[in-house]
Design a protein around this motif. Sequence first.
Motif, short mmCIF file in Angstrom:
data_model
loop_
_atom_site.label_atom_id
_atom_site.label_comp_id
_atom_site.label_asym_id
_atom_site.label_seq_id
_atom_site.Cartn_x
_atom_site.Cartn_y
_atom_site.Cartn_z
N ARG A 84 0.84 -1.20 0.00
CA ARG A 84 0.00 0.00 0.00
C ARG A 84 0.88 1.26 0.00
O ARG A 84 0.76 2.15 0.84
CB ARG A 84 -0.95 0.00 1.20
N GLU A 91 -6.48 4.62 -10.80
CA GLU A 91 -6.47 3.18 -11.05
C GLU A 91 -5.85 2.36 -9.91
O GLU A 91 -6.20 1.20 -9.72
CB GLU A 91 -5.75 2.88 -12.36
N GLY A 97 -5.75 3.47 -6.65
CA GLY A 97 -6.34 3.81 -5.36
C GLY A 97 -7.07 2.66 -4.71
O GLY A 97 -7.05 2.51 -3.48
N GLU A 98 -7.69 1.81 -5.50
CA GLU A 98 -8.44 0.69 -4.93
C GLU A 98 -7.54 -0.30 -4.22
O GLU A 98 -8.00 -1.11 -3.40
CB GLU A 98 -9.24 -0.03 -6.01
N TYR A 99 -6.23 -0.24 -4.50
CA TYR A 99 -5.26 -1.10 -3.83
C TYR A 99 -4.60 -0.39 -2.64
O TYR A 99 -3.70 -0.93 -2.02
CB TYR A 99 -4.18 -1.55 -4.81
#
Length: 250
Positions: free
Chosen positions: A126, A164, A166-168
Amino acid sequence: MADKIAIVTGAARGIGLATTRLLLRDGFRVAMLDIDAEELHARAEGLSGVRAYPCDVSDPGSVTATFAAVAADMGGIDALVNNAGIADFGPIEETDFTRWRRVMDTNLDGVFLCSQAATPALIARRGVIVNIASISGLRASTLRVAYGTSKAAVIHLTKQQAVELGEYGVRANCVCPGPVRTKLAMAVHSQEIIDAYHDAIPLNRYGSEEEIGEVIAFLCSARASYVTGQIVASDGGFESTGVGLPALRK
């Protein structure tokens, strides 16, 4: 913070070297990357907590091999600072495709290649990407058709990365330095240019490498944990001035 790993490209001098020192202060271990192997090793020798990796960020093979070496030597990646870049200026009518590609190869392709190579490791931890663009990517200027366009593209690439990845949990931000008092700038800027910048910049001075580095270090830190997709002009207010006619200044 002891196990945090950062990669800084263009780390042998200037903003990259200043950022390296600030990240070390903040508890990171740093992989220093630069195409100038001799200068890179000389600068890294006096620093504790770094490893030096000669790397041409415009060469896919060099990037792949270097990031694999960093992973093997240092473990994961928590922060990637895409700082490496070149400044090759000239009038638009004299800018041929060779100059255009030389600038794009490093300033844009290098950011893309390093980011792609780091993405799996950044997702795993992260992590964060900080791309270094320029005030020239935010406002047009003379002699910068290739340079300014490359930096504008880096700004948009940063937004794509933020959206793209951010979800991770991966953050991506961009710092746009204004005029910075580097050895190179002072060597090529005449007194007339220095005076013109003084008139155009609200803070009436050049920035320092450390001032830009502090913004980068903040964005790499947990203090910026809810900051992503942002374009930060560290420029003394230069981008805010609009027309900024000197005659209207007090």
